[in-house]
Scaffold this active site. Structure first.
Site, PDB file in Angstrom:
ATOM      1  N   ARG A 102     -51.857 -17.882 106.483  1.00 15.25           N
ATOM      2  CA  ARG A 102     -53.284 -17.528 106.574  1.00 15.25           C
ATOM      3  C   ARG A 102     -53.795 -17.147 105.205  1.00 15.25           C
ATOM      4  O   ARG A 102     -53.162 -16.357 104.500  1.00 15.25           O
ATOM      5  CB  ARG A 102     -53.465 -16.298 107.476  1.00 15.25           C
ATOM      6  CG  ARG A 102     -53.488 -16.588 108.913  1.00 15.25           C
ATOM      7  CD  ARG A 102     -54.039 -15.496 109.782  1.00 15.25           C
ATOM      8  NE  ARG A 102     -54.202 -14.163 109.266  1.00 15.25           N
ATOM      9  CZ  ARG A 102     -54.924 -13.224 109.867  1.00 15.25           C
ATOM     10  NH1 ARG A 102     -55.590 -13.513 110.979  1.00 15.25           N
ATOM     11  NH2 ARG A 102     -55.009 -12.011 109.397  1.00 15.25           N
ATOM     12  N   THR A 106     -60.050 -15.633 104.011  1.00 16.20           N
ATOM     13  CA  THR A 106     -60.755 -16.306 105.098  1.00 16.20           C
ATOM     14  C   THR A 106     -60.004 -16.270 106.429  1.00 16.20           C
ATOM     15  O   THR A 106     -60.589 -16.574 107.477  1.00 16.20           O
ATOM     16  CB  THR A 106     -60.966 -17.790 104.738  1.00 16.20           C
ATOM     17  OG1 THR A 106     -59.671 -18.406 104.620  1.00 16.20           O
ATOM     18  CG2 THR A 106     -61.721 -17.942 103.428  1.00 16.20           C
ATOM     19  N   ASP A 198     -49.170  -6.270 109.361  1.00 15.85           N
ATOM     20  CA  ASP A 198     -48.727  -7.622 109.004  1.00 15.85           C
ATOM     21  C   ASP A 198     -47.262  -7.776 109.394  1.00 15.85           C
ATOM     22  O   ASP A 198     -46.376  -7.174 108.777  1.00 15.85           O
ATOM     23  CB  ASP A 198     -48.910  -7.846 107.502  1.00 15.85           C
ATOM     24  CG  ASP A 198     -48.633  -9.288 107.108  1.00 15.85           C
ATOM     25  OD1 ASP A 198     -47.548  -9.808 107.454  1.00 15.85           O
ATOM     26  OD2 ASP A 198     -49.491  -9.909 106.470  1.00 15.85           O
ATOM     27  N   ASP A 201     -44.782  -9.067 106.660  1.00 13.60           N
ATOM     28  CA  ASP A 201     -44.542  -8.073 105.609  1.00 13.60           C
ATOM     29  C   ASP A 201     -43.637  -6.957 106.117  1.00 13.60           C
ATOM     30  O   ASP A 201     -42.758  -6.476 105.394  1.00 13.60           O
ATOM     31  CB  ASP A 201     -45.877  -7.486 105.122  1.00 13.60           C
ATOM     32  CG  ASP A 201     -46.585  -8.424 104.149  1.00 13.60           C
ATOM     33  OD1 ASP A 201     -45.959  -9.384 103.678  1.00 13.60           O
ATOM     34  OD2 ASP A 201     -47.770  -8.174 103.875  1.00 13.60           O
TER      35      ASP A 201
HETATM   36  C1  PRP Z   1     -49.307 -14.365 110.706  1.00 16.85           C
HETATM   37  C2  PRP Z   1     -48.630 -14.538 112.052  1.00 16.85           C
HETATM   38  C3  PRP Z   1     -49.306 -15.763 112.610  1.00 16.85           C
HETATM   39  C4  PRP Z   1     -50.705 -15.628 112.072  1.00 16.85           C
HETATM   40  C5  PRP Z   1     -51.621 -15.146 113.142  1.00 16.85           C
HETATM   41  O1  PRP Z   1     -48.744 -15.216 109.767  1.00 16.85           O
HETATM   42  O2  PRP Z   1     -47.241 -14.672 111.972  1.00 16.85           O
HETATM   43  O3  PRP Z   1     -48.709 -16.973 112.213  1.00 16.85           O
HETATM   44  O4  PRP Z   1     -50.653 -14.679 111.000  1.00 16.85           O
HETATM   45  O5  PRP Z   1     -52.946 -15.123 112.707  1.00 16.85           O
HETATM   46  P1  PRP Z   1     -54.042 -16.119 113.278  1.00 16.85           P
HETATM   47  O6  PRP Z   1     -53.918 -16.118 114.762  1.00 16.85           O
HETATM   48  O7  PRP Z   1     -55.335 -15.504 112.821  1.00 16.85           O
HETATM   49  O8  PRP Z   1     -53.833 -17.475 112.691  1.00 16.85           O
HETATM   50  P2  PRP Z   1     -49.197 -15.240 108.222  1.00 16.85           P
HETATM   51  O9  PRP Z   1     -50.162 -16.364 107.996  1.00 16.85           O
HETATM   52  O10 PRP Z   1     -49.631 -13.884 107.800  1.00 16.85           O
HETATM   53  O11 PRP Z   1     -47.887 -15.689 107.480  1.00 16.85           O
HETATM   54  P3  PRP Z   1     -46.428 -15.034 107.393  1.00 16.85           P
HETATM   55  O12 PRP Z   1     -45.795 -15.242 108.731  1.00 16.85           O
HETATM   56  O13 PRP Z   1     -45.799 -15.850 106.332  1.00 16.85           O
HETATM   57  O14 PRP Z   1     -46.561 -13.583 107.015  1.00 16.85           O
HETATM   58  N1  URA Z   2     -50.994 -11.590 111.237  1.00 17.62           N
HETATM   59  C1  URA Z   2     -50.314 -10.420 111.314  1.00 17.62           C
HETATM   60  O1  URA Z   2     -49.154 -10.321 110.889  1.00 17.62           O
HETATM   61  N2  URA Z   2     -50.952  -9.350 111.873  1.00 17.62           N
HETATM   62  C2  URA Z   2     -52.205  -9.427 112.343  1.00 17.62           C
HETATM   63  O2  URA Z   2     -52.719  -8.409 112.839  1.00 17.62           O
HETATM   64  C3  URA Z   2     -52.880 -10.648 112.243  1.00 17.62           C
HETATM   65  C4  URA Z   2     -52.247 -11.716 111.704  1.00 17.62           C
END
Ligand code: PRP
Ligand code: URA
Length: 207
Positions: A102, A106, A198, A201
């Site tokens: 993400r 945005t 997150d 993280d």
């Molecule tokens: C997080 C999570 C989902 C997404 C959800 O991943 O693991 O994939 O956000 O958000 P959305 O429904 O608004 O798309 P992120 O993109 O933060 O990546 P990561 O798993 O590498 O931390």
């Molecule tokens: N991704 C995350 O890890 N947490 C949230 O709350 C939304 C997207």
């Protein structure tokens, strides 16, 4: 679209620890595995099985063995925290990977990786991603799975937002979602409220 709200107390015990801001990555990872095991068991209740007879040391006993091809697809990176748990339950599963990130401003997800097993049409596909926020990542991953021929797809997520559920429903009305929690909604940064922050993280200690 069927949403399956998982109410098992052990699921919610693990979820409370995951939500706690004091939980450090080591415990966070353990709870991610524990909750994923329980959620995966729920999402595979109707996994095809066949009747068998086995010999116990005392005599023959009827049994059931799971049949059918299972494909697990973690959405990177956070979905990796759920993968070992699912493979513990279904060691024969094939694994596909979808990498989505993400944008921090945005919240729009873009794909950086995809590697899926070749044949998905007859498979029981379990997509694992702990957070369903806007639903952008889930829909992008589901689009990919559909384009690759997947038909029977279930999504397991640990925390979801009503917005994400509605977005998946709009684009993939036949997909079943298994989650223990539908939270209040999203904040201005498209994070789930109250959520758990997150997930990636917290899992990897990168915040
Ligand atoms: C997080 C999570 C989902 C997404 C959800 O991943 O693991 O994939 O956000 O958000 P959305 O429904 O608004 O798309 P992120 O993109 O933060 O990546 P990561 O798993 O590498 O931390
Ligand atoms: N991704 C995350 O890890 N947490 C949230 O709350 C939304 C997207």
């Amino acid at each position: 679209m069927p949403v399956h709200l998982v109410t098992h107390p052990l699921v919610h015990d693990a979820l409370a620890i995951l939500r706690d801001e004091q939980t450090a990555p080591e415990l966070f990872r353990r709870m991610a595995v524990r909750i994923s095991l329980l959620l995966a068991a729920e999402a595979t209740r109707d996994l095809p099985s066949t009747a068998v007879s086995v010999s116990t040391p005392i005599g023959p006993a009827p049994g059931l063995r799971v049949t059918g091809d299972v494909v697990v697809v973690p959405v990177l990176r956070a979905g990796l925290g759920m993968l070992d748990a699912v493979l513990e339950l279904i060691p024969t599963a094939r694994v596909g990977h979808i990498g989505l990130q993400r944008d921090e401003m945005t919240a729009v997800a873009s794909r950086y990786y995809s590697k899926l097993p070749l044949t998905l049409g007859g498979s029981f596909v379990l997509m694992i991603d702990p957070m369903l926020a806007t639903g952008g990542s889930a829909v992008a991953a589901l689009d990919l799975l559909r384009d690759a021929g997947a038909r029977d797809v279930r999504v397991i997520c640990i925390v979801s937002a009503p917005e994400g559920i509605a977005y998946v429903e709009q684009h993939h009305p036949d997909v079943h979602i298994f989650t223990p929690a539908v939270d209040q909604g999203l904040n201005d940064h498209k994070f789930i409220v109250p959520g758990l922050g997150d997930f990636g993280d917290r899992l990897y200690g990168t915040q």
